[in-house]
Scaffold this motif. Sequence first.
Motif, PDB file in Angstrom:
ATOM      1  N   SER A  56      30.363  17.093   0.774  1.00  0.00           N
ATOM      2  CA  SER A  56      29.733  18.051   0.008  1.00  0.00           C
ATOM      3  C   SER A  56      29.048  17.660   2.281  1.00  0.00           C
ATOM      4  N   CYS A  57      28.831  19.046   2.461  1.00  0.00           N
ATOM      5  CA  CYS A  57      28.654  18.774   4.375  1.00  0.00           C
ATOM      6  C   CYS A  57      27.583  20.040   4.603  1.00  0.00           C
ATOM      7  N   VAL A  58      26.698  19.599   5.337  1.00  0.00           N
ATOM      8  CA  VAL A  58      25.528  20.528   5.920  1.00  0.00           C
ATOM      9  C   VAL A  58      25.730  20.291   7.294  1.00  0.00           C
ATOM     10  N   HIS A  59      26.027  21.545   7.639  1.00  0.00           N
ATOM     11  CA  HIS A  59      26.351  21.924   9.154  1.00  0.00           C
ATOM     12  C   HIS A  59      24.841  22.160   9.572  1.00  0.00           C
ATOM     13  N   PRO A  60      24.604  21.935  10.722  1.00  0.00           N
ATOM     14  CA  PRO A  60      23.238  22.443  11.164  1.00  0.00           C
ATOM     15  C   PRO A  60      22.934  23.568  10.751  1.00  0.00           C
ATOM     16  N   GLY A  61      21.655  24.032  10.275  1.00  0.00           N
ATOM     17  CA  GLY A  61      21.876  25.058  10.242  1.00  0.00           C
ATOM     18  C   GLY A  61      22.128  26.161   8.944  1.00  0.00           C
ATOM     19  N   TRP A  62      23.557  25.478   8.833  1.00  0.00           N
ATOM     20  CA  TRP A  62      24.274  26.027   7.245  1.00  0.00           C
ATOM     21  C   TRP A  62      23.470  25.700   5.626  1.00  0.00           C
ATOM     22  N   ALA A 101      29.096   3.261   2.424  1.00  0.00           N
ATOM     23  CA  ALA A 101      28.623   2.970   4.019  1.00  0.00           C
ATOM     24  C   ALA A 101      27.924   4.227   4.110  1.00  0.00           C
ATOM     25  N   LEU A 102      26.335   3.894   4.789  1.00  0.00           N
ATOM     26  CA  LEU A 102      25.697   5.065   5.062  1.00  0.00           C
ATOM     27  C   LEU A 102      26.121   4.780   6.485  1.00  0.00           C
ATOM     28  N   VAL A 103      25.654   6.025   7.629  1.00  0.00           N
ATOM     29  CA  VAL A 103      26.107   6.157   9.049  1.00  0.00           C
ATOM     30  C   VAL A 103      25.011   6.354   9.313  1.00  0.00           C
ATOM     31  N   THR A 104      23.671   6.044   9.963  1.00  0.00           N
ATOM     32  CA  THR A 104      22.560   7.452  10.957  1.00  0.00           C
ATOM     33  C   THR A 104      23.043   7.317  12.228  1.00  0.00           C
ATOM     34  N   CYS A 105      23.023   8.838  12.640  1.00  0.00           N
ATOM     35  CA  CYS A 105      23.301   8.629  14.515  1.00  0.00           C
ATOM     36  C   CYS A 105      22.770  10.037  14.936  1.00  0.00           C
ATOM     37  N   THR A 106      22.608   9.841  16.224  1.00  0.00           N
ATOM     38  CA  THR A 106      22.413  11.560  17.040  1.00  0.00           C
ATOM     39  C   THR A 106      22.781  11.539  17.356  1.00  0.00           C
ATOM     40  N   GLU A 107      23.482  12.852  17.252  1.00  0.00           N
ATOM     41  CA  GLU A 107      24.694  13.521  18.137  1.00  0.00           C
ATOM     42  C   GLU A 107      24.263  14.505  18.555  1.00  0.00           C
ATOM     43  N   ASN A 108      24.247  14.112  20.872  1.00  0.00           N
ATOM     44  CA  ASN A 108      24.148  14.364  21.665  1.00  0.00           C
ATOM     45  C   ASN A 108      25.363  15.487  21.686  1.00  0.00           C
ATOM     46  N   GLY A 128      23.850  22.081  25.600  1.00  0.00           N
ATOM     47  CA  GLY A 128      23.622  20.879  24.661  1.00  0.00           C
ATOM     48  C   GLY A 128      23.208  21.433  23.400  1.00  0.00           C
ATOM     49  N   GLN A 129      22.937  20.071  22.171  1.00  0.00           N
ATOM     50  CA  GLN A 129      22.394  20.175  20.926  1.00  0.00           C
ATOM     51  C   GLN A 129      22.042  18.554  21.190  1.00  0.00           C
ATOM     52  N   LEU A 130      20.723  19.192  20.673  1.00  0.00           N
ATOM     53  CA  LEU A 130      20.068  17.292  19.378  1.00  0.00           C
ATOM     54  C   LEU A 130      20.381  17.643  18.124  1.00  0.00           C
ATOM     55  N   VAL A 131      20.894  16.683  17.283  1.00  0.00           N
ATOM     56  CA  VAL A 131      21.262  16.959  16.016  1.00  0.00           C
ATOM     57  C   VAL A 131      21.239  15.354  15.432  1.00  0.00           C
ATOM     58  N   VAL A 132      21.254  15.160  14.298  1.00  0.00           N
ATOM     59  CA  VAL A 132      20.796  13.785  13.587  1.00  0.00           C
ATOM     60  C   VAL A 132      21.986  13.980  12.695  1.00  0.00           C
ATOM     61  N   ALA A 133      22.509  13.100  11.961  1.00  0.00           N
ATOM     62  CA  ALA A 133      23.256  13.137  10.861  1.00  0.00           C
ATOM     63  C   ALA A 133      22.809  11.657  10.124  1.00  0.00           C
ATOM     64  N   THR A 134      23.850  12.181   9.075  1.00  0.00           N
ATOM     65  CA  THR A 134      23.627  11.315   8.068  1.00  0.00           C
ATOM     66  C   THR A 134      25.435  11.304   7.699  1.00  0.00           C
ATOM     67  N   ASN A 135      25.606   9.900   7.973  1.00  0.00           N
ATOM     68  CA  ASN A 135      27.475   9.633   6.635  1.00  0.00           C
ATOM     69  C   ASN A 135      27.550   9.567   6.299  1.00  0.00           C
ATOM     70  N   VAL A 136      28.004   9.675   5.000  1.00  0.00           N
ATOM     71  CA  VAL A 136      28.693   8.919   3.628  1.00  0.00           C
ATOM     72  C   VAL A 136      30.231   8.351   3.370  1.00  0.00           C
ATOM     73  N   PHE A 137      30.412   7.257   3.852  1.00  0.00           N
ATOM     74  CA  PHE A 137      32.263   6.874   3.308  1.00  0.00           C
ATOM     75  C   PHE A 137      31.536   5.777   1.991  1.00  0.00           C
ATOM     76  N   SER A 152      21.355  17.504  11.366  1.00  0.00           N
ATOM     77  CA  SER A 152      20.193  18.596  11.129  1.00  0.00           C
ATOM     78  C   SER A 152      19.830  18.368  13.058  1.00  0.00           C
ATOM     79  N   PRO A 153      19.235  19.887  12.908  1.00  0.00           N
ATOM     80  CA  PRO A 153      18.956  20.245  14.156  1.00  0.00           C
ATOM     81  C   PRO A 153      17.071  19.156  14.653  1.00  0.00           C
ATOM     82  N   VAL A 154      17.003  19.029  15.305  1.00  0.00           N
ATOM     83  CA  VAL A 154      16.246  17.676  16.707  1.00  0.00           C
ATOM     84  C   VAL A 154      15.712  18.819  17.106  1.00  0.00           C
TER      85      VAL A 154
END
Length: 168
Positions: A56-62, A101-108, A128-137, A152-154
Amino acid sequence: MSAPHTDVEQVEAANTAFYEALERGDFEELASLWLTPADLGVDETYHDPADTGVVSCVHPGWPVLTGRGEVLRSYALIMANTDYIQFFLTDVHVSVTGDTALVTCTENILSGGPAPQGEDEELGPLVGQLVVATNVFRRTPQGWKLWSHHASPVLAETDEDEQDDTPA
């Protein structure tokens, strides 16, 4: 003696590879980083791959996208309509439990599309956009593969928001 690469290091490398493939616009590499039914040992002859280990995938605003085909189509669309994109990852945190595995990060994110018609520049204005992301592996015999990406956008504070916080 410990192994040269811990699970956390391997997941960090897989996470970095995901963003680098997106930056390069390398669709084949990006697709290879996503989980497939075969990675889970499922024979697609007898199972609908759309129902097996659903990515699954959720892009900001999608809305949420489910299934490997739908997710990969979204990345093809993004790559086709983005001339430049660069990710500066901050606040990266990796947690590994067993084969997940769970990765959380801020995408600048810094991105740009084509220059408007009639302009000599190759790229349009950079945004420029600031987004927080969670990636599950998920661990597979071929290494760690993406199972889910949620971004998700910040929302930035405006001057009005700051004024609302001041005591009267």
